[in-house]
Write an enzyme that holds these catalytic residues in place. Structure first.
Site, PDB file in Angstrom:
ATOM      1  N   TYR A  55      -7.005   5.459   5.051  1.00 16.45           N
ATOM      2  CA  TYR A  55      -5.555   5.296   5.131  1.00 16.45           C
ATOM      3  C   TYR A  55      -4.950   6.181   6.223  1.00 16.45           C
ATOM      4  O   TYR A  55      -4.983   7.412   6.126  1.00 16.45           O
ATOM      5  CB  TYR A  55      -4.904   5.605   3.791  1.00 16.45           C
ATOM      6  CG  TYR A  55      -5.352   4.722   2.651  1.00 16.45           C
ATOM      7  CD1 TYR A  55      -6.016   3.519   2.880  1.00 16.45           C
ATOM      8  CD2 TYR A  55      -5.104   5.087   1.335  1.00 16.45           C
ATOM      9  CE1 TYR A  55      -6.423   2.710   1.839  1.00 16.45           C
ATOM     10  CE2 TYR A  55      -5.502   4.278   0.278  1.00 16.45           C
ATOM     11  CZ  TYR A  55      -6.170   3.094   0.530  1.00 16.45           C
ATOM     12  OH  TYR A  55      -6.572   2.304  -0.511  1.00 16.45           O
ATOM     13  N   HIS A 122     -15.441   2.821  -1.034  1.00 12.91           N
ATOM     14  CA  HIS A 122     -14.337   1.928  -0.683  1.00 12.91           C
ATOM     15  C   HIS A 122     -14.809   0.481  -0.488  1.00 12.91           C
ATOM     16  O   HIS A 122     -14.133  -0.472  -0.881  1.00 12.91           O
ATOM     17  CB  HIS A 122     -13.667   2.446   0.592  1.00 12.91           C
ATOM     18  CG  HIS A 122     -12.255   2.024   0.751  1.00 12.91           C
ATOM     19  ND1 HIS A 122     -11.374   2.667   1.580  1.00 12.91           N
ATOM     20  CD2 HIS A 122     -11.540   1.016   0.199  1.00 12.91           C
ATOM     21  CE1 HIS A 122     -10.183   2.077   1.532  1.00 12.91           C
ATOM     22  NE2 HIS A 122     -10.265   1.065   0.708  1.00 12.91           N
ATOM     23  N   SER A 201      -2.644  -3.519  -5.374  1.00 11.53           N
ATOM     24  CA  SER A 201      -1.721  -4.590  -4.950  1.00 11.53           C
ATOM     25  C   SER A 201      -1.261  -5.436  -6.142  1.00 11.53           C
ATOM     26  O   SER A 201      -1.255  -6.666  -6.072  1.00 11.53           O
ATOM     27  CB  SER A 201      -2.379  -5.487  -3.887  1.00 11.53           C
ATOM     28  OG  SER A 201      -2.615  -4.767  -2.707  1.00 11.53           O
ATOM     29  N   PRO A 202      -0.849  -4.809  -7.249  1.00  9.03           N
ATOM     30  CA  PRO A 202      -0.403  -5.570  -8.418  1.00  9.03           C
ATOM     31  C   PRO A 202       0.913  -6.308  -8.189  1.00  9.03           C
ATOM     32  O   PRO A 202       1.268  -7.203  -8.956  1.00  9.03           O
ATOM     33  CB  PRO A 202      -0.244  -4.500  -9.505  1.00  9.03           C
ATOM     34  CG  PRO A 202       0.106  -3.265  -8.725  1.00  9.03           C
ATOM     35  CD  PRO A 202      -0.723  -3.357  -7.467  1.00  9.03           C
ATOM     36  N   LEU A 203       1.611  -5.949  -7.117  1.00 12.32           N
ATOM     37  CA  LEU A 203       2.851  -6.638  -6.762  1.00 12.32           C
ATOM     38  C   LEU A 203       2.630  -7.627  -5.620  1.00 12.32           C
ATOM     39  O   LEU A 203       3.568  -8.058  -4.966  1.00 12.32           O
ATOM     40  CB  LEU A 203       3.941  -5.625  -6.395  1.00 12.32           C
ATOM     41  CG  LEU A 203       4.341  -4.687  -7.538  1.00 12.32           C
ATOM     42  CD1 LEU A 203       5.376  -3.668  -7.080  1.00 12.32           C
ATOM     43  CD2 LEU A 203       4.869  -5.481  -8.727  1.00 12.32           C
ATOM     44  N   GLY A 206       4.061  -7.117  -2.100  1.00 11.96           N
ATOM     45  CA  GLY A 206       5.500  -7.326  -1.954  1.00 11.96           C
ATOM     46  C   GLY A 206       5.980  -8.684  -2.400  1.00 11.96           C
ATOM     47  O   GLY A 206       7.167  -8.857  -2.717  1.00 11.96           O
TER      48      GLY A 206
END
Length: 330
Positions: A55, A122, A201-203, A206
């Site tokens: 990151y 990862h 990334s549960p949303l 975006g």
């Protein structure tokens, strides 16, 4: 707030994914704003922070180390190895034991800590047997440099092979209403082995917040531009599905984001969710989603509206898909 197991730790059901404080989605916040968000997260009750060597090519770990050094005992620190910027400045997937160990040393230095609570591989380097990479991580546990081992974006078969070498405390994979691959077998494998399933990334990057209505507005370097689901023709279709989801959120008396996070947590007590944000209002909104309990009817309706058969576009492009090891729907 009820806690959930994260390896041998107890954590809030909602953790914080820190990636977008350094890169990936839009323009990262200023260092001052990022510092404010991290400290605010701990003050709100977040106690699981997720970062990685990749990151910001080390910037994210440096940020956490600088800002949170004095509060190191207030949170569970998760980071990742096996994917990083190499000496040539290029992203590389490398799971060779000596590289895993060197990456850990680099991470410890950037994070300004003596030990990382949970260290993920990862990506599985397909040129290296998973047993060899996990063996190196096991050595790091014995040396006291990491406490527990995790895997990211791997199949059930790989999890089981790894678990035979050293207990796997957590498996992190993308999981949301529009990314359901974990339901093929990984969710159940984690349950059987006693590993925490960590939904990143549960949303839906975006999408499930309802805030992103025009993909052409994304900045040039936004990683979503290379994801087929965010291509204009696919995204337009997917937005029509979201209109139906918004009606359910209204019925449940919560925001779209809270609905999506509550759905994820409701799929199993062994699941922890790690949405990311750069917005303090969204930070609070996300955390309180753990208090939302959806009705059985809402679960049924949501599963019918958004699933692998109704969403248009693959989650990754072909090149990225070839790097990962997860099961895919036929």
């Amino acid at each position: 707030m009820t806690t959930r197991k994260f390896g041998s730790f107890d954590c809030a059901p909602i953790g914080l994914g820190c990636m977008n404080l350094s890169h990936a989605y839009g323009t990262p916040p200023s260092e001052k704003d990022a510092e404010n968000l991290l400290l605010s997260a701990l003050d709100m009750g977040y106690n699981l922070l997720d970062t990685a060597a990749l990151y910001g090519f080390g910037h994210n770990e440096q940020l956490l180390g600088k800002v949170l050094k004095s509060r190191r005992h207030d949170y569970i620190l998760a980071s990742k190895c096996g994917m990083f910027k190499n000496a040539e400045g290029v992203r590389e997937i490398n799971g060779r034991p000596e590289v895993v160990k060197k990456t850990c040393e680099d991470s410890l230095r950037r994070l300004q800590t003596d030990v990382i609570d949970l260290y993920y591989l990862h990506r599985w380097d397909k040129n290296v047997p998973i047993e060899d990479s996990v063996g190196a991580l096991s050595d790091l546990v014995k040396e006291g440099k990491i406490r527990e081992i995790g895997l990211s974006e791997v199949s059930s078969d790989t999890v089981r092979k790894a678990h035979a070498v050293h207990p796997i405390a957590a498996v992190q994979t993308e999981y949301s209403l529009w990314t359901r691959n974990a339901e093929i077998s990984v969710l159940e494998t984690c349950r059987e082995l006693g590993a925490t399933f960590v939904a990143f990334s549960p949303l839906a990057r975006g999408f499930l917040t309802g805030a992103l209505t025009e993909v052409n507005s994304l900045v040039e370097k936004d990683i979503r531009r290379n994801m087929p689901r965010f291509h204009a023709e696919n995204y337009a279709h997917n937005l029509t599905l979201l209109e139906q989801v918004a009606l359910i959120a209204k019925q449940e008396g919560c925001t779209l984001a809270q609905l999506a996070l509550a759905w994820t947590l409701g799929r199993g007590e062994h699941i922890v969710s790690i949405p990311g944000t750069t917005n303090l209002t969204h930070l609070s909104e996300n955390f309180s989603a753990a208090e939302v309990e959806l009705s059985a009817t809402s679960y049924q309706q949501l599963d019918e509206i958004l699933n692998q058969n109704t969403v248009m576009g693959a989650r990754y492009n072909a090149a990225t898909q070839a790097e990962i090891d997860t099961e895919e729907f036929a």
